[in-house]
Structures are given as C-alpha cells and as structure tokens.
Design an enzyme around this catalytic site. Structure first.
Site, PDB file in Angstrom:
ATOM      1  N   ASP A  13      30.758 -18.640  28.860  1.00 49.06           N
ATOM      2  CA  ASP A  13      29.732 -19.692  28.922  1.00 49.06           C
ATOM      3  C   ASP A  13      29.072 -19.783  30.291  1.00 49.06           C
ATOM      4  O   ASP A  13      28.695 -20.864  30.737  1.00 49.06           O
ATOM      5  CB  ASP A  13      30.321 -21.061  28.524  1.00 49.06           C
ATOM      6  CG  ASP A  13      31.044 -20.987  27.200  1.00 49.06           C
ATOM      7  OD1 ASP A  13      30.472 -20.397  26.279  1.00 49.06           O
ATOM      8  OD2 ASP A  13      32.171 -21.501  27.097  1.00 49.06           O
ATOM      9  N   GLU A  14      28.920 -18.656  30.966  1.00 52.05           N
ATOM     10  CA  GLU A  14      28.293 -18.648  32.294  1.00 52.05           C
ATOM     11  C   GLU A  14      26.772 -18.641  32.208  1.00 52.05           C
ATOM     12  O   GLU A  14      26.099 -18.800  33.224  1.00 52.05           O
ATOM     13  CB  GLU A  14      28.743 -17.414  33.102  1.00 52.05           C
ATOM     14  CG  GLU A  14      30.229 -17.346  33.421  1.00 52.05           C
ATOM     15  CD  GLU A  14      30.995 -16.588  32.349  1.00 52.05           C
ATOM     16  OE1 GLU A  14      30.388 -16.230  31.302  1.00 52.05           O
ATOM     17  OE2 GLU A  14      32.206 -16.360  32.535  1.00 52.05           O
ATOM     18  N   GLY A  15      26.236 -18.402  31.013  1.00 54.62           N
ATOM     19  CA  GLY A  15      24.773 -18.342  30.865  1.00 54.62           C
ATOM     20  C   GLY A  15      24.275 -16.899  30.837  1.00 54.62           C
ATOM     21  O   GLY A  15      23.171 -16.623  31.302  1.00 54.62           O
ATOM     22  N   LYS A  16      25.070 -16.022  30.241  1.00 58.00           N
ATOM     23  CA  LYS A  16      24.707 -14.601  30.190  1.00 58.00           C
ATOM     24  C   LYS A  16      23.439 -14.360  29.369  1.00 58.00           C
ATOM     25  O   LYS A  16      22.606 -13.533  29.719  1.00 58.00           O
ATOM     26  CB  LYS A  16      25.849 -13.773  29.577  1.00 58.00           C
ATOM     27  CG  LYS A  16      27.128 -13.799  30.395  1.00 58.00           C
ATOM     28  CD  LYS A  16      28.251 -13.061  29.700  1.00 58.00           C
ATOM     29  CE  LYS A  16      28.881 -13.811  28.564  1.00 58.00           C
ATOM     30  NZ  LYS A  16      29.655 -15.012  28.911  1.00 58.00           N
ATOM     31  N   GLY A  17      23.320 -15.108  28.265  1.00 54.43           N
ATOM     32  CA  GLY A  17      22.201 -14.895  27.331  1.00 54.43           C
ATOM     33  C   GLY A  17      20.859 -14.999  28.030  1.00 54.43           C
ATOM     34  O   GLY A  17      19.989 -14.147  27.845  1.00 54.43           O
ATOM     35  N   LYS A  18      20.702 -16.026  28.851  1.00 55.05           N
ATOM     36  CA  LYS A  18      19.419 -16.224  29.537  1.00 55.05           C
ATOM     37  C   LYS A  18      19.131 -15.049  30.490  1.00 55.05           C
ATOM     38  O   LYS A  18      18.012 -14.552  30.561  1.00 55.05           O
ATOM     39  CB  LYS A  18      19.437 -17.540  30.328  1.00 55.05           C
ATOM     40  CG  LYS A  18      18.203 -17.665  31.180  1.00 55.05           C
ATOM     41  CD  LYS A  18      18.143 -18.863  32.085  1.00 55.05           C
ATOM     42  CE  LYS A  18      17.094 -18.580  33.157  1.00 55.05           C
ATOM     43  NZ  LYS A  18      16.787 -19.709  33.986  1.00 55.05           N
ATOM     44  N   ALA A  39      31.285 -15.617  20.329  1.00 50.14           N
ATOM     45  CA  ALA A  39      30.272 -15.813  21.368  1.00 50.14           C
ATOM     46  C   ALA A  39      29.107 -16.629  20.822  1.00 50.14           C
ATOM     47  O   ALA A  39      28.806 -16.573  19.636  1.00 50.14           O
ATOM     48  CB  ALA A  39      29.747 -14.457  21.831  1.00 50.14           C
ATOM     49  N   GLY A  40      28.484 -17.388  21.708  1.00 49.55           N
ATOM     50  CA  GLY A  40      27.274 -18.110  21.328  1.00 49.55           C
ATOM     51  C   GLY A  40      26.321 -18.013  22.495  1.00 49.55           C
ATOM     52  O   GLY A  40      26.458 -18.737  23.466  1.00 49.55           O
ATOM     53  N   HIS A  41      25.407 -17.073  22.445  1.00 45.44           N
ATOM     54  CA  HIS A  41      24.486 -16.879  23.570  1.00 45.44           C
ATOM     55  C   HIS A  41      23.202 -17.671  23.329  1.00 45.44           C
ATOM     56  O   HIS A  41      22.461 -17.399  22.394  1.00 45.44           O
ATOM     57  CB  HIS A  41      24.208 -15.383  23.773  1.00 45.44           C
ATOM     58  CG  HIS A  41      25.431 -14.644  24.230  1.00 45.44           C
ATOM     59  ND1 HIS A  41      25.529 -13.285  24.259  1.00 45.44           N
ATOM     60  CD2 HIS A  41      26.618 -15.101  24.680  1.00 45.44           C
ATOM     61  CE1 HIS A  41      26.735 -12.939  24.716  1.00 45.44           C
ATOM     62  NE2 HIS A  41      27.406 -14.027  24.964  1.00 45.44           N
ATOM     63  N   GLN A 225      32.060 -13.536  26.212  1.00 48.19           N
ATOM     64  CA  GLN A 225      33.176 -14.258  26.843  1.00 48.19           C
ATOM     65  C   GLN A 225      33.156 -14.017  28.365  1.00 48.19           C
ATOM     66  O   GLN A 225      32.110 -13.812  28.931  1.00 48.19           O
ATOM     67  CB  GLN A 225      34.536 -13.875  26.225  1.00 48.19           C
ATOM     68  CG  GLN A 225      34.725 -14.334  24.789  1.00 48.19           C
ATOM     69  CD  GLN A 225      34.077 -13.438  23.765  1.00 48.19           C
ATOM     70  OE1 GLN A 225      34.255 -12.242  23.802  1.00 48.19           O
ATOM     71  NE2 GLN A 225      33.325 -14.005  22.840  1.00 48.19           N
ATOM     72  N   ARG A 306      33.620 -28.750  26.835  1.00 46.84           N
ATOM     73  CA  ARG A 306      34.261 -27.779  27.742  1.00 46.84           C
ATOM     74  C   ARG A 306      34.958 -28.519  28.869  1.00 46.84           C
ATOM     75  O   ARG A 306      34.466 -29.554  29.343  1.00 46.84           O
ATOM     76  CB  ARG A 306      33.209 -26.839  28.321  1.00 46.84           C
ATOM     77  CG  ARG A 306      32.558 -25.991  27.255  1.00 46.84           C
ATOM     78  CD  ARG A 306      31.453 -25.106  27.843  1.00 46.84           C
ATOM     79  NE  ARG A 306      30.778 -24.394  26.767  1.00 46.84           N
ATOM     80  CZ  ARG A 306      29.477 -24.117  26.741  1.00 46.84           C
ATOM     81  NH1 ARG A 306      28.701 -24.474  27.736  1.00 46.84           N
ATOM     82  NH2 ARG A 306      28.944 -23.472  25.724  1.00 46.84           N
TER      83      ARG A 306
HETATM   84  P1  IMP Z   1      38.955 -16.372  20.195  1.00 45.59           P
HETATM   85  O1  IMP Z   1      38.092 -15.454  20.981  1.00 45.59           O
HETATM   86  O2  IMP Z   1      38.198 -17.127  19.130  1.00 45.59           O
HETATM   87  O3  IMP Z   1      40.177 -15.705  19.676  1.00 45.59           O
HETATM   88  O4  IMP Z   1      39.481 -17.526  21.192  1.00 45.59           O
HETATM   89  C1  IMP Z   1      40.365 -17.249  22.255  1.00 45.59           C
HETATM   90  C2  IMP Z   1      40.011 -18.069  23.494  1.00 45.59           C
HETATM   91  O5  IMP Z   1      38.778 -17.606  24.007  1.00 45.59           O
HETATM   92  C3  IMP Z   1      39.812 -19.565  23.219  1.00 45.59           C
HETATM   93  O6  IMP Z   1      40.244 -20.288  24.348  1.00 45.59           O
HETATM   94  C4  IMP Z   1      38.314 -19.698  23.075  1.00 45.59           C
HETATM   95  O7  IMP Z   1      37.857 -20.994  23.370  1.00 45.59           O
HETATM   96  C5  IMP Z   1      37.845 -18.682  24.099  1.00 45.59           C
HETATM   97  N1  IMP Z   1      36.528 -18.139  23.794  1.00 45.59           N
HETATM   98  C6  IMP Z   1      36.202 -17.218  22.866  1.00 45.59           C
HETATM   99  N2  IMP Z   1      34.896 -16.940  22.898  1.00 45.59           N
HETATM  100  C7  IMP Z   1      34.379 -17.682  23.879  1.00 45.59           C
HETATM  101  C8  IMP Z   1      33.058 -17.804  24.424  1.00 45.59           C
HETATM  102  O8  IMP Z   1      32.096 -17.152  24.003  1.00 45.59           O
HETATM  103  N3  IMP Z   1      32.931 -18.674  25.454  1.00 45.59           N
HETATM  104  C9  IMP Z   1      33.976 -19.384  25.970  1.00 45.59           C
HETATM  105  N4  IMP Z   1      35.212 -19.288  25.499  1.00 45.59           N
HETATM  106  C10 IMP Z   1      35.416 -18.451  24.464  1.00 45.59           C
END
Ligand code: IMP
Length: 426
Positions: A13-18, A39-41, A225, A306
């Site tokens: 969640d550092e802001g990679k997408g932008k 991931a959610g970019h 991530q 968060r």
């Molecule tokens: P998983 O990747 O769903 O197995 O989750 C494992 C850990 O990674 C958990 O603490 C999630 O909250 C974290 N996590 C997974 N994907 C992201 C992301 O894109 N951003 C931030 N944390 C993530």
C-alpha cells in the site's frame, strides 16, 4: 527509458499503482510478476478512481501492452466480472492487443478460498489476517504441483481429470472446516466458461517479453504487496505467499536478470500495515489515527483500516539492500502536513543494545523499542504541489535525511492521488 522494476519497500500500500501509471507514459509494456487479487492498485485520473487487482496499472494507457506473468495467481471470477467489466464501464479499451495472460499463471479455485477462510477462522497463533482471497492455498498447490494453470481452463479433458483427483483431497479439508463440499461438474462448467472468455488473452508471455526486449521496448515490472511481506524475507508467518522482492521479476515474468536497468523502491512517507504481525513503529495513539484519516488508510481490497506509524529507516535499509534499489519514489508526503513533529526510526533498542540492522525474526521485532530522530514538522499544505522549491526547509531536511540514510536518491515525490500531484525531483 529502460527496463524498470517498481517495488513496494514496506508492508504494501505504498502507492505503487500511481507511480507505475505515471512512468507508463514512456513505456511499451507493463508486467505483473507475483501476487494476485490480494493487491488493490488504486489510480485516480481526472478525479475518477480505478482499482486494479490483477491487471497491470499500465492498462489505462491505450497503447501499452499489459502482461499478467506466470508468477501471478489469478481469480478469473474477479478478473472477468469485476476488473474487465469495470474497465469497460469506464471506457478503457481492453483486448488481446493490450492484455496478455501467461498460460503458466496459476488459477485461484473456489476450494482455495474456502480452505483459507476455514484456517483463518480457526487459527490462533497461525491466523495471519489474510485478504481471504485464496492466495496462500493457490501458491501451495503450485509448489506441490497440484495447481490448475490458466492453460488448463481451455483444455477440458486435462482440467476435468485433474479436478477429479484434486477434489478428493480438497473436499475432505472443506468438510473439516465445516463447509459444504464442492461439486466437480459445477466447477468444471463455470471455469470452462471463464476459459472461453479469457482464451484470446492467454499466451506465452515469456516469448512476448523476449520479442519486446529485442525491439528495444521499455518494460515496467510492477510489484505487488511490499518487501516486508515477502515469503522468505518478510516477517514470517505474517507475510504473503510469494516473493515480493525485485529478484522475483526474473522467475515471475520469465525475464533475464541482466536486462533490468532500474529498480525504483516506493516508500510511503510514513508506514502502514494491514493484518497481523510485528510493526515496530506503530502508533496506537491520536497521531496514528491522524495518519489513517488524512491518508485514507483503508484497504482498497478488503476495506480494513490500516495500522499506521512513523517511517522506519532500519526496515527500509534492509529493503533497499534486498531489492538493490537504484531510486526511490516518496509517496503521500502531504499526509504529514500539519504535524508539530515528524519522527523517523533510526535504530532498534533490544535488551539495552541499539541495533541498526533489521532482523526479520518476529520475536526480536515484537520486543524492540524504536529509537527515533525527530524533525520539526511543517505547516504548509502540500496537497497537489508539483514543484520541489515550494517545499519548506523542514520538509527538505526530512527528505535529505532519508536519501542519505538509504544512500539512494529520491527522484519522485507524490503529494496526492492524481497524476498531476507529482514532483519530479531530478
Ligand atoms: P494474503 O496475501 O491475502 O495471503 O495475506 C497475507 C498478508 O499480506 C496479510 O497481512 C495481508 O493483509 C497482507 N497483504 C496482502 N496483500 C496486500 C496488499 O496488497 N497490501 C497490503 N497488505 C497486503
């Protein structure tokens, strides 16, 4: 430009997408190489917010070829019904000309999601606080050679035979966790339909990358991530199930190590983490709440709040070394506006001794006391500023200190979600 890797240096969640979206202006290809729809970019264009989960952030530029590499795990249900539909709704054109999916990427199946849900619900010391998207169980099956690859979705015979054998085991586990068992024919029918929809996108993406490289294309590899969530180098077991470090570009995309020119680490001006696990600089106080509210620190995939804290340079040095960073993009600087004091962690105090080196052992990290250097805060409003000279001396001091400690130049600073809210420093 060149071939660039973009990596999250913290807990995601550092802001990679932008940043990927901005650099994509000069790119021919953008490639995802690990992770999945955990991931959610988020990208904001002209006030419109687009959230991508599997598809590389370059898709918003029409002429760019976007590749979902072999190292990604794909949930076709989300890819088709959410991402592709949403892009279409927002008038972004997606076709086999600008989106390619590796035939070797693995598929997240319904049993992966149920098994993860069961484990997370029952877990005590092993509960991770995952996104419950089935990421871990899908990677488990890949490694144990029981995975369904994207190419299986367009090969009915092979898919059907594999499912027969796989479901014998998965249904036992699903029953164990208290869910109804799954019906093979229902899965087969549904996933073959997904295969039918995706078939034109499925390709040999390694071959495509070789061709692009030979043509002299500029390629961006988009990490998901963050480094501290890396399966090997992160705070295990509170990590994701893939290697998030830059080195995984080679395995996860099928790309040669010597062909990478730049590795840009994305550093948020403070730190956040979702899910469980150690977080040395976490602020469980009003300042933490201030950062969460001002920074909109709620998960773009799960909506979870968060955890927030100060910047941790001990962890970032570890990350800079692991990833071999050549540059840094500093994001969300404006979120720190208005604080009287801004702190940065420069050491970990453990049993009376100060350590400057990050050890990913969770017992160590849970028992350290952060040693901070304090900076005078700044009162200016940096929201949407795009000129470095407009920053106050206090802010420049903060930025310079980070650069010196990490021995890496900060070349780009983000002051808001929009493309325009960006300072190009060098
Ligand atoms: P998983 O990747 O769903 O197995 O989750 C494992 C850990 O990674 C958990 O603490 C999630 O909250 C974290 N996590 C997974 N994907 C992201 C992301 O894109 N951003 C931030 N944390 C993530």
């Amino acid at each position: 430009m060149a071939n660039i890797v973009i990596i999250g240096t913290q807990w995601g969640d550092e802001g990679k997408g932008k940043i990927v979206d901005i650099l994509a202006e000069d790119a021919n290809c953008v490639v995802r190489f690990q992770g999945g729809n955990n991931a959610g970019h988020t990208i904001v264009i002209n006030g419109k917010k687009i959230i991508l989960h599997h598809i590389p952030s370059g898709i918003l530029h029409e002429k760019i070829k976007c590749i979902i590499g072999n190292g990604v795990v794909i949930d076709p249900e989300i890819l088709i019904n959410k991402e592709l539909k949403n892009l279409e709704k927002e008038n972004f054109k997606v076709s086999q000309n600008n989106l390619k999916i590796s035939k070797n990427a693995h598929v997240i199946m319904p049993y992966h999601k149920l098994i993860e849900e069961g484990r997370e619900n029952c877990g005590k010391i092993l509960k991770v606080g995952t996104t419950k998207r089935g990421i871990g169980p899908a990677y488990e099956d890949k490694i144990s050679r029981r995975g369904i690859k994207v190419k299986d979705l367009i090969d009915e015979k092979s898919f059907s035979e594999k499912l027969d054998e796989i479901l014998l085991e998965k249904n036992c586990l699903i029953k164990f966790y208290g869910f109804d068992t799954l019906n093979k024919n229902e899965i087969l029918e549904k996933y073959l339909k997904y295969g039918e929809i995706l078939k034109d996108f499925i390709d040999d993406t390694h071959k495509i990358l070789i061709n692009e490289e030979e043509k002299g294309s500029n390629i961006i590899f988009e990490g998901a991530q963050g480094t501290l969530l890396d399966i090997d180098h992160g705070t295990y077991p509170f990590v994701t199930s893939s290697n998030t470090v830059s080195g995984n570009v080679c395995a996860g995309a099928g790309f040669g190590i010597k062909k990478i020119d730049k590795i840009i680490g994305i550093v948020k001006a403070y730190t956040t983490r979702v899910g469980m696990g150690p977080f040395p600089t976490e602020l469980k106080c009003k300042t933490g709440d201030y950062l969460r509210d001002k920074g909109g620190e709620y998960g773009s995939t799960t909506g979870r709040p968060r955890r927030c804290g100060w910047l941790d340079l001990v962890a970032l040095k570890y990350s800079a070394n692991l990833n071999n960073l050549t540059e840094i993009a500093l994001t969300k600087l404006d979120v720190l506006d208005g604080l009287d004091t801004v702190k940065v962690c420069v050491g970990y105090k453990y049993k009376g001794e100060v350590f400057k080196y990050f050890d990913n052992d969770i017992n160590f990290l849970n028992n350290i006391e952060p040693v901070y250097k304090e900076f005078k805060g700044w009162k200016n409003n940096y929201s949407n500023i795009n000129n470095f000279e407009k920053l106050q001396k206090e802010t420049k001091d903060y930025i310079k200190f980070i650069e010196e400690e990490l021995n890496t130049p900060i070349t780009l600073i983000s002051t808001g979600p929009d493309r325009k809210s960006t300072i190009f420093k060098n």
